[in-house]
Design a protein around this motif. Sequence first.
Motif, mmCIF file in Angstrom:
data_model
loop_
_atom_site.group_PDB
_atom_site.id
_atom_site.type_symbol
_atom_site.label_atom_id
_atom_site.label_comp_id
_atom_site.label_asym_id
_atom_site.label_seq_id
_atom_site.Cartn_x
_atom_site.Cartn_y
_atom_site.Cartn_z
ATOM 1 N N LYS A 9 0.815 -1.212 0.000
ATOM 2 C CA LYS A 9 0.000 0.000 0.000
ATOM 3 C C LYS A 9 0.851 1.265 0.000
ATOM 4 C CE LYS A 9 -4.389 -1.372 0.222
ATOM 5 N NZ LYS A 9 -5.376 -0.968 -0.782
ATOM 6 N N GLY A 10 2.146 1.083 0.101
ATOM 7 C CA GLY A 10 3.032 2.238 -0.008
ATOM 8 C C GLY A 10 3.079 3.127 1.215
ATOM 9 N N LYS A 11 2.681 2.620 2.370
ATOM 10 C CA LYS A 11 2.703 3.465 3.566
ATOM 11 C C LYS A 11 3.932 3.188 4.451
ATOM 12 C CE LYS A 11 -1.519 5.602 3.533
ATOM 13 N NZ LYS A 11 -1.684 5.592 2.060
ATOM 14 N N ARG A 12 4.218 1.918 4.676
ATOM 15 C CA ARG A 12 5.426 1.560 5.414
ATOM 16 C C ARG A 12 5.918 0.213 4.894
ATOM 17 N NH1 ARG A 12 3.713 -0.846 11.297
ATOM 18 N NH2 ARG A 12 2.171 -2.319 10.515
ATOM 19 N N MET A 13 7.125 -0.160 5.295
ATOM 20 C CA MET A 13 7.731 -1.326 4.652
ATOM 21 C C MET A 13 7.306 -2.653 5.286
ATOM 22 S SD MET A 13 9.418 -0.217 2.089
ATOM 23 C CE MET A 13 10.332 -1.660 1.537
ATOM 24 N N TYR A 14 7.252 -2.698 6.615
ATOM 25 C CA TYR A 14 7.031 -3.988 7.265
ATOM 26 C C TYR A 14 5.807 -3.909 8.186
ATOM 27 C CZ TYR A 14 9.715 -1.241 10.580
ATOM 28 O OH TYR A 14 10.152 -0.228 11.369
ATOM 29 N N SER A 15 5.248 -5.074 8.488
ATOM 30 C CA SER A 15 4.106 -5.126 9.392
ATOM 31 C C SER A 15 4.608 -5.322 10.827
ATOM 32 C CB SER A 15 3.191 -6.296 9.007
ATOM 33 O OG SER A 15 3.811 -7.501 9.414
ATOM 34 N N ASP A 16 3.689 -5.294 11.776
ATOM 35 C CA ASP A 16 4.073 -5.455 13.188
ATOM 36 C C ASP A 16 4.688 -6.833 13.458
ATOM 37 O OD1 ASP A 16 3.129 -2.966 13.624
ATOM 38 O OD2 ASP A 16 1.150 -3.614 14.313
ATOM 39 N N LEU A 17 4.436 -7.764 12.534
ATOM 40 C CA LEU A 17 4.947 -9.119 12.754
ATOM 41 C C LEU A 17 6.464 -9.188 12.668
ATOM 42 C CD1 LEU A 17 2.374 -11.317 10.786
ATOM 43 C CD2 LEU A 17 2.536 -10.939 13.265
ATOM 44 N N LEU A 18 7.059 -8.269 11.911
ATOM 45 C CA LEU A 18 8.509 -8.346 11.733
ATOM 46 C C LEU A 18 9.270 -8.056 13.034
ATOM 47 C CD1 LEU A 18 10.939 -8.846 9.773
ATOM 48 C CD2 LEU A 18 10.959 -6.379 9.413
ATOM 49 N N PRO A 19 8.981 -6.934 13.694
ATOM 50 C CA PRO A 19 9.653 -6.719 14.987
ATOM 51 C C PRO A 19 9.378 -7.866 15.962
ATOM 52 C CG PRO A 19 8.495 -4.732 14.309
ATOM 53 C CD PRO A 19 8.126 -5.802 13.326
ATOM 54 N N GLU A 20 8.193 -8.404 15.873
ATOM 55 C CA GLU A 20 7.839 -9.525 16.746
ATOM 56 C C GLU A 20 8.743 -10.732 16.458
ATOM 57 O OE1 GLU A 20 3.716 -11.671 17.026
ATOM 58 O OE2 GLU A 20 3.459 -9.499 17.256
ATOM 59 N N LEU A 21 8.902 -11.010 15.167
ATOM 60 C CA LEU A 21 9.749 -12.130 14.753
ATOM 61 C C LEU A 21 11.194 -11.919 15.190
ATOM 62 C CD1 LEU A 21 10.239 -14.700 12.852
ATOM 63 C CD2 LEU A 21 10.771 -13.024 11.082
ATOM 64 N N MET A 22 11.666 -10.694 15.038
ATOM 65 C CA MET A 22 13.067 -10.416 15.356
ATOM 66 C C MET A 22 13.270 -10.242 16.857
ATOM 67 S SD MET A 22 14.166 -10.586 12.283
ATOM 68 C CE MET A 22 15.871 -10.307 12.683
ATOM 69 N N GLY A 23 12.172 -10.066 17.559
ATOM 70 C CA GLY A 23 12.266 -9.945 19.001
ATOM 71 C C GLY A 23 12.715 -8.579 19.494
#
Lengths: 696, 586
Positions: free
Chosen positions: B232-246
């Motif tokens: 959608k061109g608003k931001r690059m990653y979803s909240d799941l990414l920080p969650e995955l990376m911890g």
Amino acid sequence: MKTRKEKANALAELLMAHPKEDKAIDHLLADLQINDPISKQNDSSSKSFNKPFNDSKMIGIWEPKFRNGQKLYQRKREMQPSWSFWASIHEIPPKSIKKRVLLLGESVARGYFYDPLYSVAQELESVLNSSGEFNGIEVIDLAKTSMGIDELGLLVDACADLNPDAVVLFAGNNWIAKLAEELNEEDILKIKKVYSEDNFTGVKEFLENKFAEIIEEFFDKVKQLSRNERIPITVVIPGFNLLDWKSNEIERIFSQQSGRSLQDWVHLRSQAEQALLDKDYQTLGTTAEQMIALDASNPRGYELLATSFLEKGQIQQAIDCLDFSKDTTILSRSRKTKPRCFKVVREILEKEAREAGMEIVDLFSIFNNAFPKSISGKELYLDYCHLSVKGIKMAMRYTALALIKGLKQKTLDIDELVDSPERLSPSTEAMAHFCAAIHNAHYGQEEEILFYHCQRAVNLDPGIAEVIKQYIDFSTRKTSTILCNSFGEIIMDGAIRQYEGGFALLHPRGEKLMDIELINASIRALQSIGEDCEDIVRQLRIQEHGVNQQGVELLESPYQMTSYNTFSLGKENGFLQVRSPEKTFYFVSNAKEDLSFQLVYRNPNFKKEDQWIKIFVEDKSKLLTQIKACKDWTNHNFDLPASQLKKGVNQLIIEWPCDLVLNTNSQGMVDEFLENLFPVVGEIYSLVAKTKPIGY
Amino acid sequence: MTTKPNIIGISALYHDAACCILKEGQLVAAAEEERFTRIKFDPSIPQHALRYCLREAGLSIADIDCIAFYEDPQKKLARQLWSGVVNKEQIKQEQNFNKAEKEIRQILGFEGPIRYYDHHLSHAASTFYFSGFEDAAIFTVDGVGEWATTTYGTGEGKDINLFEEVHFPHSLGLLYSTITSYLGFRVNNGEYKVMGLAPYGVPKYEQEISQLITSLQDGQYELNLPFFDFIKGKRMYSDLLPELMGRPARKRESAIEQFHIDVAKSLQVVLESILIEKANYLYEKTQSPNLCMAGGVALNCVANGKILKNSKFEKLFVQPASNDAGGALGVATLAHVDLSGETPQKKAMKNVYLGPGYHSNDVIKLLKATNINFENYSEDNAAFLGETAKRLAEGKVIGWFSGRMEFGPRALGGRSILADPRNPRMKDRINAMVKKREGFRPFAPSAILEKVSEHFEIDHPSPFMLETCQVISKLELPAITHVDGSARLQTVSEADNRPYYLLLKAFDALTNCPILLNTSFNIRGEPIVCTPEDALKCFITTDIDCLSIEGIIIDRNQNNFDLLRIMLLNDQVKNSGIQHDVYTFV
Ligand SMILES: [Fe+2]
């Protein structure tokens, strides 16, 4: 069933096709769930974010502070980038036993070209104190260079906190910007319609009505201040340099309507200008009237008609004509049109102030009445609206009169006021005139007015010659001004700080001017005091700009831009668009070598075959060559023998055929409207001058 | 057509606008628009670069047979519609969706034929046609063009055949940009910083990063979309990414911790492994010993080296302007092939000095207007080089402006900042004085080609600084050596760049070190300097010790720049162009 990707591909194909199939498009839009935006977010909030002091506690750049339980105002550090637009006052102290007058206004009220060495507020305070009517009175300078109407409104709202006994409002020159900002798509549609039915007269009326609403809305704030705080208000209505501020080449671009031809207008214009040379004012008058009939939006007709009136002693008619001429810029051709107080502004200010029982100082009338046999001009103004010392002093005497009436209910005669003791040093006055010469030059005024200011400068203070010579040096060099030693020296010794600290002399990237007329005027003025630098300048011009074997692109700014005025459209184009019947290029030669020119041109709106573009050297009596008009880009090379060249600056004048048929491919409503109104007569992609190898 | 055509190639309206000219098949000029407008990554239709190219070629706009544009506007629009980055109101208002055509006609004024080629075909052509290979396998990888984000193909003679594509939103470039954004760097700008961080890390998070992407059959792969939000061109990653990376994402300008460095390394490892796998697939399909690469991801020189090492390809050519600017070269050659039936360029691209050059006299004229003290060696080149080398040997940092400007993102001795690579303090010094950047990354070396094998583990020229190799020198070279002992090397031969080569020789004669530290001549956030005035302004506003410019030397210690510096800093347009928090798709 098609995938989303296939549908997107199909929709893209439909959208790129001409003509468009709206039904199929709508169907796919719905199918792909492409909808209107959820909301047009934060439009208003982002706008107000840009306003630097939309903080109800702030007064301009000053914020409230408390000391010993008393409220005072201090400049806010975060606002430092805008400090230079305001008076250089760090602190506004709490009110003392003195009467307090606030001066709210624009650059005219700052004393542009004198500030920080002398100001309008200083003059007003001095006249008031000299009047003997007050036991101490102070004027707080709240004027700001480039103050807009919204910003002024905020200041009006906030200023009562300084406990003034009276407020002077000296503004109205900058308000057209707000009108431009407010115009929406619907308005543009209306303007197009009105223009087609009722020409410029209708458009002007439409715009003036809209403008009037804006001013009235603003004035409600002023009335509120007067009512709620019971503060007497004096409204100073600005005047305009009718006699000596002329329209520039961009403002004079012909506006085309169906059935009215540029060719006829060009013909009339040259007839009128010939009549002017012949001092045949009867012919001048009738021809100018025909010009107005052909293009009512064009200031040139009114200016010429005014000259004819003036010569015949019909002063009021001349004033009306020039007033109208000034107001033609409401139909904006130039994106750099200088501030001015439109008649509609004067009228609304006058009416509103009168109805609210405020004091009025109408400078437009006062200044024009000051010269019963002429019209106010360069004696009172340094440019379009900024006043000379004489103008400031006259304006502030009348303002003082109004303040005395407002504060003491006492009506004095102007002759009962003594002159203020404020005296400027000759060097300050001289510098103001030289800065005025630069400013006049950079906004398209003719050499004679530039010479007048240069001459005044050297007569007032021959010592200014050194600054003028430094100006000549950096202006003639190709190097960006900011890097030039002569510029650095001027800045170091603060000589030119009356002109926005000296930084008004810097130019945008790639837009350095050669200032040919200004420098020629300066040379003449210097010669009058026994300083001759003509040869030095000629040598420097050849060294910096001389045409050489590598070639000089005459589309670069020093060779074709004579001022910073630019047409409202087209600045983004990668080539030059000409909308006037002729265009002059300047090039520098040592007059020893023959030159060759490589021209790449086209005539996008040309009408028929066998129309000719004429190229003259030096003036229109010396035809060098003529070439066929052409719709597509065309290369054309021609030579110029050394025998026809002057050592120094030469001119190449390209005259375009003006019999047009419109062929615009511009997009968007405003662009299309303006392109049709002000058609392009010719375009140049490149014009390179080169020396021919010797023996060639 | 009786004579060969004159063609303008353009890439624009997206990231790095650029323009080049093929004059009867000869590539005579190319430049990025940003260099002229001084707006970094300026995407505007390149009117200034075009004017320059025409002048350099001695042609006029009337002599141009065709303008070739590096993208297919309709396909790109389709992808934008698919993504939902344009709304109905915008669609209804727009009269002409072909912005490229609109601007080529209106702003450039060109009235002749316009040809469009696919974004990845442009990349492919930009590498194959300039590789000098008679036949090759072609591998292009970037963020996104129209639909394609990765392509596989072959080149043979004048024919390019892209036989397989990976489509948006699945994209290695966007994976890289997403992690770049997560690590607190700007998208389209900070990717090379992430690459520079990687050698300092341990791939502790390889498993996590691997979860973001799955390799599929043939050339295909897939992003694990729930972790991403760029469509959608608003931001690059979803909240799941920080969650995955911890860990939450790093805030821009905040401290870089070991965690971030390890993530960068992990990303690099994952990227390399998938690139190697897909390169091997490409080899299986094509059986060609030659590999040509282009597209933004091909600027990852560490990965390129690994690909060559871990596949059966014998030779690799990477287009030095592998970013979108290089698309201009590709598209111009494609149009040339179509119009003339033959390839314009038979030999490999030798150098990238395709931009404007200036004469000593231009510089002297400029300096004479100022109060700057300078030494003029324009009549004595040996003295000029000797004096410059002497200053380098004394530990000075030199602004080096010589000949024509480079095309592409690397400074290669045309517009470079140079210094002694042996000096242990040099890295920090240059970082502080000009680059104002994170100090962890070493700079790159330039070395004399004949002597290169004494100092670096490399057996072939690397003229474009697109490869890394191990430093084996007996000299200590701390300013240019990575923690893993590698360096991103530029080899310099006399034929490629004579003035720079001679300077290296002069430095070698004084120091027995045929190597210089070479970084681009610009201030952080600004494009590389183009004109002598740009160079002078950059020199004055930074702390570079000396400017060597076309036979003229200006020493800082012979001048007082206080006033000029204040004025220039005040005047600087704080216009660092397009700064993305998200990859732009419009
Ligand atoms: Fe790309």
